[in-house]
Design an enzyme around this catalytic site. Structure first.
Site, mmCIF file in Angstrom:
data_model
loop_
_atom_site.group_PDB
_atom_site.id
_atom_site.type_symbol
_atom_site.label_atom_id
_atom_site.label_comp_id
_atom_site.label_asym_id
_atom_site.label_seq_id
_atom_site.Cartn_x
_atom_site.Cartn_y
_atom_site.Cartn_z
ATOM 1 N N LYS A 187 10.892 -4.040 4.581
ATOM 2 C CA LYS A 187 11.075 -2.593 4.593
ATOM 3 C C LYS A 187 9.782 -1.919 5.042
ATOM 4 O O LYS A 187 8.846 -1.744 4.277
ATOM 5 C CB LYS A 187 11.465 -2.052 3.209
ATOM 6 N N GLU B 185 -0.556 -5.920 -3.372
ATOM 7 C CA GLU B 185 -1.841 -5.581 -2.737
ATOM 8 C C GLU B 185 -1.958 -4.070 -2.818
ATOM 9 O O GLU B 185 -1.213 -3.351 -2.143
ATOM 10 C CB GLU B 185 -1.834 -6.021 -1.266
ATOM 11 N N CYS C 117 -7.458 0.176 2.687
ATOM 12 C CA CYS C 117 -7.570 -0.165 1.263
ATOM 13 C C CYS C 117 -8.948 -0.731 0.952
ATOM 14 O O CYS C 117 -9.443 -0.577 -0.157
ATOM 15 C CB CYS C 117 -6.494 -1.168 0.897
ATOM 16 N N GLU D 297 -9.073 6.926 -5.076
ATOM 17 C CA GLU D 297 -8.951 6.565 -3.660
ATOM 18 C C GLU D 297 -8.594 7.822 -2.856
ATOM 19 O O GLU D 297 -7.548 8.435 -3.100
ATOM 20 C CB GLU D 297 -7.850 5.510 -3.515
#
Ligand code: NAD
Length: 482
Positions: A177, A251, A285, A385
């Site tokens: 997906k 992750e 990331c 983040e």
């Protein structure tokens, strides 16, 4: 304009279950550059049914590893021939500067695939051990089953291939997906899989949003979920998998620290951080979004980074001379602008950048690459983040203090140390609790495991360890004496 009116389900191009459409909007021009059918729960059901049938009754998991690897190698050859096209599609979809896409989007996906093929070739799929009762035990590795793989938009091929490659090598079947922002690149992969001769049902691709993704996670026909995305979504997915005792690898996000030691060459550091902190417009990331500098050299480090950032060319991602392109969507632009305002409210000082449209851009979801000085590790700009081209430079008192600050984070994904004594750099690397680390650069190597400590994830991708996330172990005790 790239237009697709079919979905790739069960190895065939089929009509979607609904007439919903995903429009891909260029983050640079704000114009529609592509359309694909938007997958629905009914499409996921069909894809899982095909994957289940291919796993339970089809040839793929029953082939020898070598037979499978021959087909995967054909796929790798086809992938290698279309790297440039793939990189351009990704730049169109999500605004990665083409200078980065050509090295950091499609090529790593190819390297991931090749490295996983090599792991599969050398892998011990079955071994025999002397048992404690006098006989032997056979230990087999078998594919985990049907994999549901969910990828984000920032490095769509990298994150997709990190799940597709081990699934194929292990003998799993897989429903992918892609993120709704980046559905176009995976369509090229579907074409290659057909050409390579991957059997029907082994791979399906259903681009869709979060709710449909969650339907895939909950689906009883799926044995394992492999997810890359935000920590928030990762927690939700882990809770569903926990309840169902479904295998899961995650992750997730990061807030990685680059430690600049007093003996670092500041030119090497500043040049290296252009990639390590700001790659892909800061939407990585592993971005080293915290830079730790000793009080003794703090001003010099801030100056070196500010000069590097001030010289970056912001603009059209298709222009090969562009260093920093737009963010993927207006909501991300607003998010990063909020963090830039927040940093100033928290008392940090903007040395370069700040809010406002970058010069030379008239539309598109651009922000100015920004450096904060006078930041500390308690500020939200140092803890959360941001996912944009924003660096916070934080002072430290001693090397132990720098390591303490680096470790004082909910995340533990990546990091780097900058020093003219690389051996000493390795000492620092051993003390920072992150899944990957590098000295005087940041790069990951696809032969070695990659993943997160703490809230950066569970499990590992790449290397033998990455393949094993897609395997079950079966121990068989043969009749003694046989
Ligand atoms: P996101 O979590 O919003 O979405 C990622 C993907 O998950 C998308 O396909 C989305 O549709 C889907 N999704 C979201 N919620 C879901 C749910 N509850 N159930 C099922 N599917 C769901 O993240 P994003 O904004 O697209 O991507 C950026 C994030 O990804 C950042 O946090 C970044 O650090 C992280 N990331 C991590 C890695 C890594 O390897 N650790 C690599 C790239 C990106």
């Amino acid at each position: 304009m790239r237009v697709h009116d079919k979905l790739f389900i069960g190895g065939q191009w089929v009509d979607p279950a609904s007439d919903k459409v995903l429009e891909v909007v260029s983050p640079h021009s704000e114009e529609v550059v592509g359309r694909v059918p938007e997958g629905t729960e009914a499409d996921i059901d069909r894809a899982v049914e095909a994957a289940r049938a291919a796993f339970d009754n089809g040839p793929w998991p029953r082939m020898t590893p070598d037979e499978r690897l021959e087909i995967v190698q054909r796929f790798a050859g086809l992938y290698a021939a279309r790297l440039e096209e793939m990189s351009k599609v990704i730049t169109e979809e999500m605004g990665s500067p083409i200078s980065f896409s050509m090295v950091g989007q499609a090529p790593p996906a190819m390297l991931i695939l090749n490295a996983m093929i090599a792991v599969g070739q050398a892998y011990e799929w079955e071994d025999t051990r002397a048992g404690v009762w006098g006989g032997n035990v056979i230990v087999r590795r078998e594919p985990v089953g049907v994999v549901g793989a969910i990828a984000p938009w920032n490095v769509p091929q990298f994150t997709m291939m990190s799940k597709l490659a081990p699934s194929l090598v292990a003998g799993c079947t897989i429903v992918l997906k892609p993120a709704p922002e980046t559905p176009l690149d995976t369509m090229l992969v579907a074409e290659m899989l057909v050409e390579a001769g991957v059997p029907e049902g082994v791979v399906s691709i259903v681009p869709a949003g979060r709710e449909v993704g969650e339907h895939l996670v909950r689906h009883p026909g799926v044995d394992k979920i492999a997810f890359t995305g935000s920590t928030l979504a990762g927690r939700k997915i882990a809770s569903i998998c926990g309840e169902q005792l479904k295998r899961v690898s995650l992750e997730l996000g990061g807030k990685s620290a680059a430690i600049v030691l007093d003996d670092a060459d500041l030119n090497v550091m500043a040049t290296g951080l252009q990639l390590a902190s700001l790659m892909n417009n800061g939407q990585a990331c592993v971005a080293q979004s915290r830079v730790l500098a000793s009080r003794a050299r703090y001003d010099d480090v801030v100056d070196a980074i500010s000069t590097m950032v001030g010289n970056l060319r912001v603009g059209d991602p298709a222009d090969p001379s562009t260093d920093v392109g737009p963010l993927v969507a207006e909501r991300q632009q607003e998010r990063v602008e909020k963090y830039i305002a927040l940093g100033q409210e928290e008392g940090a000082r903007v040395t370069v950048g700040g809010n406002g449209r970058p010069q030379g851009t008239e539309k598109g979801w651009y922000v100015k690459p920004t450096v904060f000085a006078n930041a500390n590790n308690e500020m939200r700009i140092a803890r959360e983040e941001i996912f944009g081209p924003v660096i916070a430079v934080i002072p430290y008192d001693s090397e132990e203090d720098a390591i303490r600050i680096a470790n004082d984070s909910d995340y533990g994904l990546a990091g780097s140390v900058w020093t003219s004594d690389p051996t000493h750099g390795l000492d620092v690397a051993r003390q920072v609790r992150t899944g990957t680390y590098a000295v005087n650069m940041y790069v990951m190597d696809f032969v070695a495991p990659f993943g997160g400590y703490k809230s950066s994830g569970i499990g590992r991708e790449f290397g033998k360890e990455g393949l094993e996330e897609y395997l079950e172990y079966k121990s068989i005790v043969p009749a003694f004496g046989s």
